[in-house]
Design a protein around this motif. Structure first.
Motif, PDB file in Angstrom:
ATOM      1  N   GLY A 185     -42.639 -27.648 -13.714  1.00  0.00           N
ATOM      2  CA  GLY A 185     -41.883 -28.548 -12.864  1.00  0.00           C
ATOM      3  C   GLY A 185     -41.901 -29.978 -13.361  1.00  0.00           C
ATOM      4  N   PHE A 186     -42.609 -30.207 -14.473  1.00  0.00           N
ATOM      5  CA  PHE A 186     -42.673 -31.527 -15.100  1.00  0.00           C
ATOM      6  C   PHE A 186     -43.145 -31.333 -16.533  1.00  0.00           C
ATOM      7  CE2 PHE A 186     -46.619 -30.760 -12.792  1.00  0.00           C
ATOM      8  CZ  PHE A 186     -47.595 -30.967 -13.762  1.00  0.00           C
ATOM      9  N   THR A 187     -43.190 -32.414 -17.291  1.00  0.00           N
ATOM     10  CA  THR A 187     -43.663 -32.366 -18.677  1.00  0.00           C
ATOM     11  C   THR A 187     -45.131 -32.748 -18.725  1.00  0.00           C
ATOM     12  OG1 THR A 187     -41.478 -32.899 -19.558  1.00  0.00           O
ATOM     13  CG2 THR A 187     -43.356 -33.297 -20.992  1.00  0.00           C
ATOM     14  N   ASP A 194     -45.809 -32.155 -25.890  1.00  0.00           N
ATOM     15  CA  ASP A 194     -45.275 -31.951 -24.546  1.00  0.00           C
ATOM     16  C   ASP A 194     -44.993 -30.476 -24.287  1.00  0.00           C
ATOM     17  OD1 ASP A 194     -45.363 -34.646 -23.974  1.00  0.00           O
ATOM     18  OD2 ASP A 194     -43.277 -35.010 -24.553  1.00  0.00           O
ATOM     19  N   THR A 196     -43.621 -27.748 -20.945  1.00  0.00           N
ATOM     20  CA  THR A 196     -43.021 -27.654 -19.614  1.00  0.00           C
ATOM     21  C   THR A 196     -43.338 -26.329 -18.930  1.00  0.00           C
ATOM     22  OG1 THR A 196     -40.939 -26.829 -20.573  1.00  0.00           O
ATOM     23  CG2 THR A 196     -41.130 -29.219 -20.210  1.00  0.00           C
ATOM     24  N   THR A 260     -46.494 -26.143  -7.623  1.00  0.00           N
ATOM     25  CA  THR A 260     -46.352 -27.536  -8.026  1.00  0.00           C
ATOM     26  C   THR A 260     -46.217 -28.383  -6.772  1.00  0.00           C
ATOM     27  OG1 THR A 260     -45.282 -26.930 -10.120  1.00  0.00           O
ATOM     28  CG2 THR A 260     -44.988 -29.188  -9.343  1.00  0.00           C
ATOM     29  N   PRO A 264     -42.187 -36.736  -7.717  1.00  0.00           N
ATOM     30  CA  PRO A 264     -41.886 -36.963  -9.131  1.00  0.00           C
ATOM     31  C   PRO A 264     -42.669 -38.145  -9.688  1.00  0.00           C
ATOM     32  CG  PRO A 264     -39.878 -36.468  -7.944  1.00  0.00           C
ATOM     33  CD  PRO A 264     -40.950 -36.590  -6.902  1.00  0.00           C
ATOM     34  N   GLY A 265     -43.260 -37.919 -10.841  1.00  0.00           N
ATOM     35  CA  GLY A 265     -44.091 -38.929 -11.471  1.00  0.00           C
ATOM     36  C   GLY A 265     -45.567 -38.719 -11.217  1.00  0.00           C
ATOM     37  N   ARG A 267     -46.728 -35.425  -9.889  1.00  0.00           N
ATOM     38  CA  ARG A 267     -46.843 -34.033  -9.483  1.00  0.00           C
ATOM     39  C   ARG A 267     -48.073 -33.387 -10.123  1.00  0.00           C
ATOM     40  NH1 ARG A 267     -40.489 -33.150 -10.684  1.00  0.00           N
ATOM     41  NH2 ARG A 267     -41.158 -34.584 -12.337  1.00  0.00           N
ATOM     42  N   GLU A 294     -49.239 -34.547 -13.734  1.00  0.00           N
ATOM     43  CA  GLU A 294     -48.128 -35.238 -14.381  1.00  0.00           C
ATOM     44  C   GLU A 294     -48.496 -36.696 -14.589  1.00  0.00           C
ATOM     45  OE1 GLU A 294     -43.306 -35.911 -13.691  1.00  0.00           O
ATOM     46  OE2 GLU A 294     -44.633 -35.594 -11.955  1.00  0.00           O
ATOM     47  N   SER A 365     -52.648 -40.164 -11.027  1.00  0.00           N
ATOM     48  CA  SER A 365     -52.726 -38.960 -10.213  1.00  0.00           C
ATOM     49  C   SER A 365     -54.097 -38.796  -9.586  1.00  0.00           C
ATOM     50  CB  SER A 365     -52.382 -37.739 -11.054  1.00  0.00           C
ATOM     51  OG  SER A 365     -53.266 -37.628 -12.147  1.00  0.00           O
TER      52      SER A 365
END
Length: 387
Positions: A185-187, A194, A196, A260, A264-265, A267, A294, A365
């Motif tokens: 759901g994110f990188t 990276d 995903t 997840t 966003p940013g 997660r 994330e 995070s």
């Protein structure tokens, strides 16, 4: 500690006429190391085929010494054997079914000469003397990866556990050594590359760039050549919250869950092993998690209950740590414990990346978890990987 980034330069050795036209054709004879075909530097591909008793040898020159590479038969219609040799023709490593079975895959470090010498033969020509009856075309690829500047430390932090057994997606019910994959759901950045998506099994191991359902955990510090027959499993970028022989196939066990969470940013991808049992029949099931963050790219291991009430309790038969491709030779690993009862109930371990030599700022995070009141103050133990 030398660092590596995963594949950025790609070379393909291809033998079918339908394969890319830019490939350099294989030239016979090259069925001995002395007669091996020397390719121009920066060759994109080479095309050829195998017949009974035939071996193809290639010399790829011009690589940077000390960098890592992965060579893989990516296409083929026969059972291949792939060997990595030094400049004298001595085998440094070989693989049978390490790629997409029955194709081969092998990893190594570029020697001081800058040459990658590869031999391709058929099963079961383990001595590379042409003793096989295989026939067919193939494509062999080489990925190389330069150094990066990422290091990791592990810190014991106050315990936090977000139970997702009622909210997450349920997987691996009834499974033993099967694997499952999911999008994050994110990188997520791991040792400079990276990703995903991630794969995992009941056995407490997550991997990128492929799946590993092996129940037989390894010592991340032991080089691959010392583990003949293991294939490339330990060459996958790996995260091991508690790699051991666990399963969900007995009464009293549950399953795996993933979810997840977060905005966003910030997660976080949670993988939960809920009521897993040690093989063959542990008296008590265990529950633990991994969390990928994330942005900060941190990794959290949370152990709710790891007392299986047998010889595998508290990590006594497990690998706990992280390891990149070829990490045993490049230093890109950080192992917390191996086959040692070093894990406790209600313990949490945080693996944090940082730039070398300058550390990254306090990860957002983790700070978010403190804000939500999920963690207390202070840490107990800090370890760093060795350069």
């Amino acid at each position: 500690m030398k660092k590596i980034l995963l594949p950025q330069i790609c070379f393909a050795i291809s033998l079918l006429s339908a394969y890319p036209a830019y490939g350099i054709p294989e030239i016979e004879p090259n069925n001995s190391f002395t007669d091996r075909q020397t390719l121009p530097s920066n060759t994109a591909s080479v095309n050829g085929s195998i017949s009974p008793g035939d071996i193809d040898f290639f010399k790829f020159p011009g690589f940077e010494a000390g960098t890592g590479f992965v060579a893989e038969v990516t296409q083929g219609n026969f059972d291949s054997f792939l060997g990595f040799l030094d400049d004298k023709g001595d085998l440094l490593g070989l693989d049978d079914d390490g790629g997409a079975e029955p194709l081969s895959r092998i990893a190594g470090i570029v020697p001081d000469s800058g040459n990658i010498n590869l031999g391709l033969t058929g099963f079961a020509d383990i001595s590379f003397v042409g003793d096989h009856l295989q026939l067919g075309d193939y494509e062999l690829s080489i990925d190389t990866f330069p150094s990066s500047d990422v290091d990791y430390s592990v810190t014991e932090v106050p315990f936090v556990f977000e139970d997702i057994s009622t909210t997450g997606t349920r997987v691996l019910e009834g499974a033993d050594d099967q694997t499952v994959s999911a999008d994050l759901g994110f990188t997520f950045n791991f040792f400079g590359q990276d990703f995903t998506s991630v794969s995992w099994s009941p056995n407490g191991l997550l991997t990128f760039d492929g799946s590993n359902g092996d129940f037989d955990n390894i010592d991340f510090n032991v080089p691959f050549p010392d583990l003949p027959g293991r294939g490339p499993f330990e060459e996958l970028p790996s995260i091991a919250p508690l790699w051991d022989d666990w399963r969900f196939s007995s009464p009293g066990t549950d399953a795996g869950y993933f979810q997840t969470l977060g905005n966003p940013g910030q997660r976080r991808f949670i993988t939960q092993w809920n009521l897993a049992e040690a093989f063959p029949d542990s008296p008590s099931a265990i529950t633990f998690q991994s969390v990928l963050f994330e942005g900060s790219n941190e990794i959290l291991f949370s152990y709710l209950d790891v007392d299986s009430e047998d010889s595998q309790a508290f990590g006594n038969g497990a690998t706990v740590g992280i390891r990149n491709t070829l990490g045993d030779r490049t230093g890109e690993l950080l192992q917390f414990s191996f086959n040692t009862p070093a894990i406790r109930n209600r313990q949490a371990l945080l693996f944090s990346p940082e730039l070398v030599p300058e550390p990254v700022p306090e990860p957002a995070s983790l700070l978010g978890l403190f804000v939500f009141g999920m963690l207390g103050a202070g840490s107990v133990l800090t370890c760093k990987s060795q350069k």
